[in-house]
Design a protein around this motif. Structure first.
Motif, PDB file in Angstrom:
ATOM      1  N   GLU A   1       0.839  -1.191   0.000  1.00 42.80           N
ATOM      2  CA  GLU A   1       0.000   0.000   0.000  1.00 42.80           C
ATOM      3  C   GLU A   1       0.875   1.242   0.000  1.00 42.80           C
ATOM      4  N   PHE A   2       0.308   2.331  -0.472  1.00 41.53           N
ATOM      5  CA  PHE A   2       0.993   3.614  -0.468  1.00 41.53           C
ATOM      6  C   PHE A   2       0.492   4.420   0.721  1.00 41.53           C
ATOM      7  N   VAL A   3       1.439   4.941   1.484  1.00 41.06           N
ATOM      8  CA  VAL A   3       1.146   5.550   2.772  1.00 41.06           C
ATOM      9  C   VAL A   3       1.540   7.021   2.760  1.00 41.06           C
ATOM     10  N   LEU A   4       0.739   7.848   3.397  1.00 42.45           N
ATOM     11  CA  LEU A   4       1.040   9.266   3.606  1.00 42.45           C
ATOM     12  C   LEU A   4       1.154   9.511   5.104  1.00 42.45           C
ATOM     13  N   VAL A   5       2.273  10.142   5.527  1.00 36.95           N
ATOM     14  CA  VAL A   5       2.526  10.370   6.949  1.00 36.95           C
ATOM     15  C   VAL A   5       2.636  11.874   7.213  1.00 36.95           C
ATOM     16  N   ASP A   6       1.936  12.315   8.228  1.00 43.38           N
ATOM     17  CA  ASP A   6       2.033  13.695   8.695  1.00 43.38           C
ATOM     18  C   ASP A   6       2.813  13.685  10.015  1.00 43.38           C
ATOM     19  N   PRO A   7       4.071  14.117  10.021  1.00 39.53           N
ATOM     20  CA  PRO A   7       4.883  14.063  11.246  1.00 39.53           C
ATOM     21  C   PRO A   7       4.365  14.974  12.354  1.00 39.53           C
ATOM     22  N   VAL A   8       3.760  16.091  11.988  1.00 39.63           N
ATOM     23  CA  VAL A   8       3.281  17.031  13.000  1.00 39.63           C
ATOM     24  C   VAL A   8       2.093  16.436  13.748  1.00 39.63           C
ATOM     25  N   LYS A   9       1.154  15.882  13.001  1.00 43.83           N
ATOM     26  CA  LYS A   9      -0.031  15.293  13.613  1.00 43.83           C
ATOM     27  C   LYS A   9       0.200  13.848  14.060  1.00 43.83           C
ATOM     28  N   ARG A  10       1.344  13.282  13.632  1.00 40.53           N
ATOM     29  CA  ARG A  10       1.664  11.887  13.932  1.00 40.53           C
ATOM     30  C   ARG A  10       0.552  10.952  13.429  1.00 40.53           C
ATOM     31  N   VAL A  11       0.162  11.206  12.191  1.00 45.28           N
ATOM     32  CA  VAL A  11      -0.928  10.453  11.573  1.00 45.28           C
ATOM     33  C   VAL A  11      -0.417   9.751  10.326  1.00 45.28           C
ATOM     34  N   ARG A  12      -0.810   8.501  10.189  1.00 46.44           N
ATOM     35  CA  ARG A  12      -0.461   7.709   9.025  1.00 46.44           C
ATOM     36  C   ARG A  12      -1.765   7.312   8.324  1.00 46.44           C
ATOM     37  N   THR A  13      -1.915   7.667   7.033  1.00 40.48           N
ATOM     38  CA  THR A  13      -3.115   7.347   6.272  1.00 40.48           C
ATOM     39  C   THR A  13      -2.722   6.790   4.914  1.00 40.48           C
ATOM     40  N   GLU A  14      -3.707   6.290   4.180  1.00 42.98           N
ATOM     41  CA  GLU A  14      -3.463   5.898   2.799  1.00 42.98           C
ATOM     42  C   GLU A  14      -3.137   7.145   1.980  1.00 42.98           C
ATOM     43  N   ALA A  15      -2.181   7.000   1.057  1.00 43.57           N
ATOM     44  CA  ALA A  15      -1.857   8.136   0.193  1.00 43.57           C
ATOM     45  C   ALA A  15      -2.997   8.404  -0.790  1.00 43.57           C
ATOM     46  N   PHE A  16      -3.796   7.376  -1.087  1.00 41.86           N
ATOM     47  CA  PHE A  16      -4.980   7.504  -1.938  1.00 41.86           C
ATOM     48  C   PHE A  16      -5.891   6.330  -1.640  1.00 41.86           C
ATOM     49  N   ASN A  17      -7.099   6.399  -2.097  1.00 38.46           N
ATOM     50  CA  ASN A  17      -8.058   5.321  -1.905  1.00 38.46           C
ATOM     51  C   ASN A  17      -7.703   4.189  -2.873  1.00 38.46           C
ATOM     52  N   HIS A  18      -7.081   3.134  -2.340  1.00 33.85           N
ATOM     53  CA  HIS A  18      -6.561   2.087  -3.198  1.00 33.85           C
ATOM     54  C   HIS A  18      -7.656   1.367  -3.985  1.00 33.85           C
ATOM     55  N   GLU A  19      -8.789   1.099  -3.342  1.00 32.23           N
ATOM     56  CA  GLU A  19      -9.863   0.382  -4.025  1.00 32.23           C
ATOM     57  C   GLU A  19     -10.431   1.209  -5.177  1.00 32.23           C
ATOM     58  N   LYS A  20     -10.699   2.482  -4.912  1.00 30.02           N
ATOM     59  CA  LYS A  20     -11.312   3.310  -5.950  1.00 30.02           C
ATOM     60  C   LYS A  20     -10.335   3.650  -7.071  1.00 30.02           C
ATOM     61  N   VAL A  21      -9.065   3.873  -6.727  1.00 27.21           N
ATOM     62  CA  VAL A  21      -8.069   4.129  -7.779  1.00 27.21           C
ATOM     63  C   VAL A  21      -7.882   2.882  -8.637  1.00 27.21           C
ATOM     64  N   ALA A  22      -7.890   1.706  -8.016  1.00 27.87           N
ATOM     65  CA  ALA A  22      -7.777   0.466  -8.787  1.00 27.87           C
ATOM     66  C   ALA A  22      -8.945   0.349  -9.763  1.00 27.87           C
ATOM     67  N   ALA A  23     -10.158   0.681  -9.312  1.00 26.82           N
ATOM     68  CA  ALA A  23     -11.324   0.611 -10.194  1.00 26.82           C
ATOM     69  C   ALA A  23     -11.234   1.650 -11.305  1.00 26.82           C
ATOM     70  N   ALA A  24     -10.763   2.877 -10.956  1.00 31.79           N
ATOM     71  CA  ALA A  24     -10.683   3.945 -11.950  1.00 31.79           C
ATOM     72  C   ALA A  24      -9.628   3.655 -13.002  1.00 31.79           C
ATOM     73  N   ILE A  25      -8.492   3.139 -12.576  1.00 34.15           N
ATOM     74  CA  ILE A  25      -7.436   2.853 -13.555  1.00 34.15           C
ATOM     75  C   ILE A  25      -7.812   1.639 -14.404  1.00 34.15           C
ATOM     76  N   SER A  26      -8.582   0.706 -13.831  1.00 36.39           N
ATOM     77  CA  SER A  26      -9.070  -0.429 -14.618  1.00 36.39           C
ATOM     78  C   SER A  26     -10.005   0.065 -15.722  1.00 36.39           C
ATOM     79  N   ALA A  27     -10.888   0.991 -15.367  1.00 35.49           N
ATOM     80  CA  ALA A  27     -11.829   1.533 -16.355  1.00 35.49           C
ATOM     81  C   ALA A  27     -11.101   2.328 -17.435  1.00 35.49           C
TER      82      ALA A  27
END
Length: 787
Positions: free
Chosen positions: A79-105
């Protein structure tokens, strides 16, 4: 001589073997070794164990606000991860399921979130759009995955090595000219230079139009070449200025340099391979004429200085590390090194006039080695690495006067690399060995210190070896750490080394389930009885401590590297564990004469590369080890090594024949007078003729001691070795024949220094040799390696 593996020039056709039947008088009863045992041993080779190690490394990219993103690999998915050091938050860099569907289309193919068709992305500064390549097409998607569109491919800037900073400047990420020549791409990604018929050309990335820059390059006196001795490459050795308008390079003169000849094994008339190959003591060696070229006008400015020897402050290639452009491209700093490596000069050139002034010079008694230097153009200073106090440390000089302003680093433990120098905050980030008490001295840690030497901060705590990736602002550090026993973990730290959050961790559950176990760290004493040495010991996974096992020393003597290699985690370290599985104790020991510690430690056998060559240390260490581990049988001691390790192996068999019973010397540089000049003259010194016709290299040449052989010796070499020419092994074979000594000789047709397609065959023959002559049993006949 060197550890780099060179690609063979042709396929292996056959193995020429001269073998003398031998039955050891010291054979001891041993368990039979079968094909089943070989197959089990193979399971510990890289091809099998490497896929069982998942994750534990990341390649972060930074956004302007110090957020970072990267690809994280786990057992079940990536998975691709986005990290905010100030907030100490780790999230997905993008919605993997929806991007997979969009790039498939968009592409008409089917992709899932767990199986995306790309491994790298580029986020916009606001982290709302992600771009990536699928094959030859580039796509851009919003991170919510509502839509993906194809976009034009922008010119891709080269990696750091090709930019106008302190990289190597040898290429541009695989791009080539219209006739397939490797490109050295400019920092702005718009143009590139390459070599064609000994001259430099410029290539427009967008239009692919090409224009000749120089016209006076001739055969063996060409621009941006570095093909002296073992190196053979078409890549342009040049450094772009930061504004992408100029390049710094050299015209290398080898017209009168001596040649080396190799002939491939083939049907019919072979093609002679000729290379310029200067040797120690040669009257003429490769010389470089420094030049700056304005790419727009094609104007070449020759620097007003004598030609330099083909030398570098570190290693034996011409290196763009030894050039440093000013930000505006008006000045060029460069380092020169004397032929004997005992003196180095820092110079500054005017890029428009070619005028050159010497800023500083340093002389040493043995050989000069620098782990980096960097100019601070805005403050007219230079950070200079020196080993003058027996440890590699950093010093600050005035660039105008050449006077020392102050020391930057002090104390024991060598500085191994400069990560960054910031002239605004007046700080330097650097990596150093051996500064953490109680740890393996080869563990690399990172630090930050003021240019005035004050305020030193340790950034990477923990008993491990580290790599560091620093954020552009310098506020954050991505710290990856591991050891031979512990797999890698990645954490994010702040500017003071305090952990903010974990980022990744290696999963070795499959590896341990397969029966893998880590090597044992060892600490032993050198032959002086006081210097501690370090290394690794590999034992069979089914070790029975009530039994006795023969010991095999896998040696590399240095002086440019050691036997053990990196202290970072690795599931396989060559075939050391695999060989141990056949019933051996296998060790690697970094004896004196190798780098990574003090200068006196590395220079321990300067000028005496054969008389010492680490073997007395290896013997003392093996004896110490046998006292610690009684299951080691020193009466059955073997040794093997490749390149410099082949040289050391033969030294061991000839100079210490009562200790070592079996040796395998692969591609050994047995006589430095038949080796490339830069390496021999660096560590043995210039050739000095004696009144009796001998010289200072005679006492170090293995063939002169062939008459002392008592045990079993296998010599091996590739017949097309461009690194260590095979004549060096022939010299030893000739001396053994003249001394009426039994030995085994294996020449691998058409193989280069690393043996290429014959490497598995050589490994099997190595196993067979130790099984037969150290274990005292017959190996399985002609076992077919599967890896």
């Amino acid at each position: 001589m060197r550890l780099q593996t060179r690609r063979a020039l042709g396929p292996a056709l056959a193995a020429i073997v001269i073998a003398v039947p031998f039955v050891s008088a010291e054979r001891q009863t041993a368990t039979q070794v079968t094909a089943v045992d070989y197959a089990r041993a193979e399971k510990f080779l890289t091809a099998t164990v490497a896929p069982l190690v998942v994750g534990g490394t990341i390649a972060p990219s930074w956004l302007p606000d110090d957020r970072l993103y990267y690809r994280s690999v786990r057992l079940d998915r990536s998975e691709f991860v986005l990290v905010d050091p100030v907030k100490r938050v780790r999230t997905e860099a993008f919605n993997h399921e929806k991007v997979a569907a969009a790039i498939s289309a968009a592409t008409g193919s089917t992709y899932s979130a767990a199986d995306l068709p790309f491994q790298t992305i580029q986020l916009t500064d606001d982290a709302q759009m992600a771009s990536f390549d699928i094959g030859s097409r580039r796509w851009s998607c919003d991170v919510q995955g509502s839509k993906c569109t194809e976009v034009a491919r922008a010119a891709t800037p080269p990696p750091a090595a090709g930019r106008g900073g302190r990289g190597g400047g040898r290429g541009g990420g695989g791009a080539t000219s219209t006739d397939g020549k490797p490109l050295n791409v400019s920092p702005d990604g718009k143009r590139a230079v390459f070599i064609r018929e000994w001259n430099l050309w410029v290539h427009d990335i967008a239009t692919k139009q090409e224009r000749q820059l120089t016209t006076d390059g001739v055969k063996y006196f060409g621009y941006a070449t570095d093909n002296a001795g073992w190196r053979s490459s078409d890549a342009a050795v040049a450094l772009w200025s930061a504004d992408s308008k100029k390049i710094a390079t050299q015209q290398q003169d080898e017209r009168e340099v001596g040649e080396m000849y190799l002939v491939p094994t083939t049907v019919g008339h072979p093609t002679l391979r000729v290379s310029k190959f200067p040797l120690p003591g040669d009257k003429v060696v490769a010389m470089v004429h420094r030049v700056v070229i304005d790419v727009d006008s094609g104007r070449a400015v020759r620097l007003k200085m004598d030609p330099d020897y083909h030398r570098a402050t570190l290693g034996d290639d011409l290196s763009m590390r030894d050039y440093n452009w000013s930000p505006d491209g008006s000045q060029l700093a460069l380092a020169s090194v004397s032929r004997d490596h005992k003196q180095a000069w820092l110079r500054v050139a005017n890029a428009s006039t070619g005028d050159v002034r010497t800023v500083l010079d340093e002389k040493v008694a043995t050989q000069f080695e620098s782990r980096g230097w960097q100019v601070l153009w805005t403050t007219s200073e230079v950070v200079w690495h020196s080993e003058r106090d027996d440890w590699g440390n950093l010093y600050l000089y005035d660039l105008a006067t050449g006077k020392l302003k102050n020391r930057i680093t002090t104390g024991e433990g060598p500085v191994m690399q400069i990560v960054r120098v910031d002239d605004k905050t007046r700080q330097v980030w650097f990596g150093a060995n051996g500064r953490e008490k109680g740890a393996d001295p080869y563990f690399l840690h990172f630090y930050r210190v003021g240019l005035d030497g004050a305020g030193a901060v340790a950034l990477t705590p923990g008993n491990a070896t580290h790599t560091m990736q620093l954020s552009p602002s310098g506020k954050y550090v991505v710290d990856t750490y591991s050891s031979p026993q512990a797999p890698a973990e990645v954490v994010l730290r702040d500017a003071n080394g305090q952990q903010i959050m974990p980022l990744a961790r290696t999963d070795i559950s499959k590896l341990t389930a397969a029966g893998w176990k880590p090597p044992t760290p060892i600490k032993v004493l050198a032959s002086d009885g006081k210097t501690p040495l370090y290394g690794l010991m590999f034992t069979p996974t089914n070790l029975d401590t009530s039994k006795k096992y023969p010991i095999v020393n896998n040696v590399y003597p240095g002086p440019q590297t050691g036997s053990t290699g990196s202290r970072a985690f690795s599931a396989a370290r060559g075939d050391r564990q695999a060989l141990a599985e056949l019933g051996f104790i296998v060790v690697t020991i970094d004896g004196r004469g190798t780098p990574g510690r003090s200068k006196s430690f590395q220079d321990a056998y300067y000028g005496a590369m054969g008389r010492d060559n680490t073997i007395p240390d290896q013997i003392a260490a093996m004896k110490d080890l046998a006292r610690q581990y009684p299951y080691i049988d020193l009466s059955r001691a073997g040794i093997w090594g490749h390149s410099g390790g082949g040289f050391a192996t033969t030294t061991a068999m000839f100079r210490f024949p009562d200790f070592f019973k079996v040796g395998i010397a692969e591609s050994g540089n047995h006589d430095q007078r038949t080796n490339e000049d830069d390496w021999g003259e660096r560590y043995q010194g210039l050739v000095v003729k004696n009144a009796d016709g001998t010289d200072n290299y005679d006492a170090e040449a293995n063939q002169n001691f062939a008459k002392n052989l008592k045990g079993k010796l296998l010599l091996a070499h590739g017949t097309m070795d461009t690194n260590v020419p095979p004549y060096q092994t022939y010299l030893v074979a000739d001396a053994l024949i003249k001394a009426n000594k039994d030995f085994d000789l294996l020449m691998l047709p058409n193989q280069n220094h690393g043996y290429g397609s014959a490497s598995a065959y050589m490994m099997r023959r190595r196993w067979d040799y130790f099984v037969r002559h150290l274990l005292g049993v017959e190996p399985p006949k002609e076992y077919q390696m599967r890896q």
